[in-house]
Design an enzyme around this catalytic site. Structure first.
Site, mmCIF file in Angstrom:
data_model
loop_
_atom_site.group_PDB
_atom_site.id
_atom_site.type_symbol
_atom_site.label_atom_id
_atom_site.label_comp_id
_atom_site.label_asym_id
_atom_site.label_seq_id
_atom_site.Cartn_x
_atom_site.Cartn_y
_atom_site.Cartn_z
ATOM 1 N N LYS A 140 48.807 60.156 28.505
ATOM 2 C CA LYS A 140 48.833 58.918 27.737
ATOM 3 C C LYS A 140 48.380 57.032 28.516
ATOM 4 C CE LYS A 140 52.866 57.058 25.966
ATOM 5 N NZ LYS A 140 54.262 56.939 25.434
ATOM 6 N N GLU B 99 53.043 66.633 28.851
ATOM 7 C CA GLU B 99 52.530 68.076 27.824
ATOM 8 C C GLU B 99 51.788 67.903 26.811
ATOM 9 O OE1 GLU B 99 56.418 69.632 26.000
ATOM 10 O OE2 GLU B 99 55.651 71.681 25.937
ATOM 11 N N VAL C 33 45.412 57.997 24.634
ATOM 12 C CA VAL C 33 45.198 59.690 25.230
ATOM 13 C C VAL C 33 44.650 60.868 25.371
ATOM 14 C CG1 VAL C 33 46.699 61.416 24.626
ATOM 15 C CG2 VAL C 33 47.930 59.589 24.047
ATOM 16 N N PHE D 101 50.776 53.358 21.270
ATOM 17 C CA PHE D 101 51.254 53.896 22.386
ATOM 18 C C PHE D 101 49.954 53.424 23.231
ATOM 19 C CE2 PHE D 101 49.901 57.190 19.221
ATOM 20 C CZ PHE D 101 48.611 57.532 20.125
ATOM 21 N N GLY E 2 44.273 60.784 20.736
ATOM 22 C CA GLY E 2 44.869 59.893 20.397
ATOM 23 C C GLY E 2 44.162 58.808 21.061
ATOM 24 N N SER E 3 44.269 57.624 19.975
ATOM 25 C CA SER E 3 44.835 55.548 20.046
ATOM 26 C C SER E 3 45.651 55.553 19.389
ATOM 27 C CB SER E 3 43.575 55.091 20.511
ATOM 28 O OG SER E 3 42.959 55.037 19.254
ATOM 29 N N GLY E 4 46.088 53.883 19.743
ATOM 30 C CA GLY E 4 47.607 53.914 18.835
ATOM 31 C C GLY E 4 48.226 53.133 19.818
ATOM 32 N N ASP F 86 61.656 55.260 16.653
ATOM 33 C CA ASP F 86 59.946 55.352 16.087
ATOM 34 C C ASP F 86 60.078 56.635 15.721
ATOM 35 O OD1 ASP F 86 57.056 54.048 16.918
ATOM 36 O OD2 ASP F 86 58.258 53.702 15.247
HETATM 37 C C1 LIG Z 1 45.850 67.216 20.563
HETATM 38 C C2 LIG Z 1 46.452 65.466 20.215
HETATM 39 C C3 LIG Z 1 45.792 64.909 19.456
HETATM 40 C C4 LIG Z 1 46.378 63.626 19.103
HETATM 41 C C5 LIG Z 1 47.430 63.411 19.887
HETATM 42 C C6 LIG Z 1 47.918 64.023 21.291
HETATM 43 C C7 LIG Z 1 47.981 65.683 20.631
HETATM 44 C C8 LIG Z 1 49.181 63.553 21.499
HETATM 45 C C9 LIG Z 1 50.267 64.162 22.622
HETATM 46 C C10 LIG Z 1 51.545 63.248 22.917
HETATM 47 C C11 LIG Z 1 51.241 62.069 22.336
HETATM 48 C C12 LIG Z 1 52.538 60.957 23.238
HETATM 49 C C13 LIG Z 1 49.983 61.502 21.217
HETATM 50 C C14 LIG Z 1 49.442 62.135 20.865
HETATM 51 N N1 LIG Z 1 48.134 62.010 19.920
HETATM 52 C C15 LIG Z 1 47.721 61.114 19.420
HETATM 53 C C16 LIG Z 1 48.569 61.331 18.044
HETATM 54 C C17 LIG Z 1 49.824 61.303 18.038
HETATM 55 N N2 LIG Z 1 50.222 61.179 16.914
HETATM 56 C C18 LIG Z 1 52.170 64.203 24.218
HETATM 57 O O1 LIG Z 1 53.007 63.413 24.618
HETATM 58 N N3 LIG Z 1 51.339 65.074 24.207
HETATM 59 C C19 LIG Z 1 50.244 64.810 23.657
HETATM 60 O O2 LIG Z 1 49.119 66.491 23.676
#
Ligand SMILES: Cc1ccc2c(c1)c1c3c(c(C)cc1n2CCCN)C(=O)NC3=O
Length: 304
Positions: A42, A94, A27, A24, A20-22, A139
């Site tokens: 991340k 995690e 990731v 934050f 994912g990306s945004g 948030d």
């Molecule tokens: C399988 C999967 C798919 C999208 C993920 C994540 C895991 C994910 C994770 C985290 C964060 C901050 C964002 C993440 N994203 C981005 C979307 C978050 N709303 C995280 O802290 N652990 C994750 O697995």
């Protein structure tokens, strides 16, 4: 050979597909070379120079790390490792497989009360723990509530993304940008004291950009409850957002006036206890809302 003081993330982890990306950052799934264990990496671009617009403020990311290091709870994602260089910081987190609660609801349309209560209970446990550590998430929204796994009878909730979290110091007033107020709380609009309740008053409008962030003075609050648990509950049971209007302006007006209703079309099957739970949260006056611990003993959540 001398042990390297700081190694790059690639030496210790194999970076895999993007998850994912945004705001934050980006990731990616990753695998720790020494143990074979999988994590989420991340990576956040940090500003090289004070004034530059690119990347996030290093202090903000360091604050997130400091906060994550204090939190240890089954419903809050864990920080496993950290790499920092001049241009970016990589948080090894995690790995959460089950995706966002939002998507889970989208697939199901709505949840029965029997399905919604276990989720809410976990969110409340994570929230009350965070608030007992005097930490506000700032948030919290369905996108930041993820399921550890999803194809299990009782999915575990994980609260993620503490990028905007703040430690509410005893008796200290701190000014903070309230980040992306996708859910404008009445107290934010009126510049009144914000608090953990503000952290949680969240009405899902359309995703606003971070640039639309509203500066907000977050003051030392009484630790009380957030309205967003009320909003999230309303959405879980009906698939609708309580204050949603045709336009953002209309939604804002609904939020500020605090007027919402339980449309028969969506709530004919909903119990009085569930509605009472929501009513006691969707209150304009932050101080009137139930606290997290009060929610946990509300008759709808805690069966007799
Ligand atoms: C399988 C999967 C798919 C999208 C993920 C994540 C895991 C994910 C994770 C985290 C964060 C901050 C964002 C993440 N994203 C981005 C979307 C978050 N709303 C995280 O802290 N652990 C994750 O697995």
């Amino acid at each position: 050979a001398p042990i390297p003081l700081s190694s790059s993330v690639e030496e210790l982890y194999e970076l895999l597909e993007q998850l994912g990306s945004g705001h934050f950052g980006v990731v990616r799934r990753c695998q720790e070379r020494s143990t074979g264990a999988f994590y989420a990496a991340k990576s956040v671009k940090v500003r090289r120079r004070k004034g530059s617009r690119l990347g996030l403020d290093r202090q903000q990311v360091e604050r997130e790390v400091r906060i994550l290091r204090q939190l240890r709870h089954p419903n809050i994602m864990r920080l496993h490792d950290l790499f920092a260089s001049t241009a970016e910081m990589v948080l090894i987190l995690e790995l959460i497989h089950g995706g966002e609660l939002f998507d889970f609801i989208a697939e199901k349309e709505t949840l029965t009360e029997e399905e919604a209560v276990p989720f809410l209970k976990q969110i409340l446990l994570g929230v009350s723990y965070m608030h007992s550590c005097r930490i506000a998430h700032f948030d919290l929204k369905p996108e930041n509530i993820m399921l550890f796994q999803k194809d299990v009878p009782h999915p575990t909730i994980k609260i993620i993304d503490f990028g905007l979290a703040q430690k509410l110091e005893e008796g200290v007033t701190f000014k903070s940008l309230c980040g992306t107020p996708q859910y404008i709380a009445p107290e934010v609009v009126h510049y009144e004291a914000l608090s953990t309740a503000t952290d949680m008053w969240r009405v899902p409008l359309r995703p606003l950009s971070r640039a639309e962030a509203v500066p907000a003075v977050a003051q030392h609050p009484r630790v009380f409850l957030p309205r967003s648990v009320g909003v999230i509950t309303y959405i879980l049971l009906s698939g609708m957002s309580p204050f949603q209007g045709e336009t953002d302006a209309e939604t804002l007006a609904n939020v500020v006036s605090g007027n919402y209703e339980f449309e028969e079309k969506y709530f004919s099957q909903t119990s009085e206890m569930a509605k009472d739970f929501i009513r006691q949260l969707l209150l304009k006056e932050p101080g009137d809302r139930m606290t997290a611990s009060e929610c946990l003993v509300h008759s709808w959540i805690k069966p007799l």
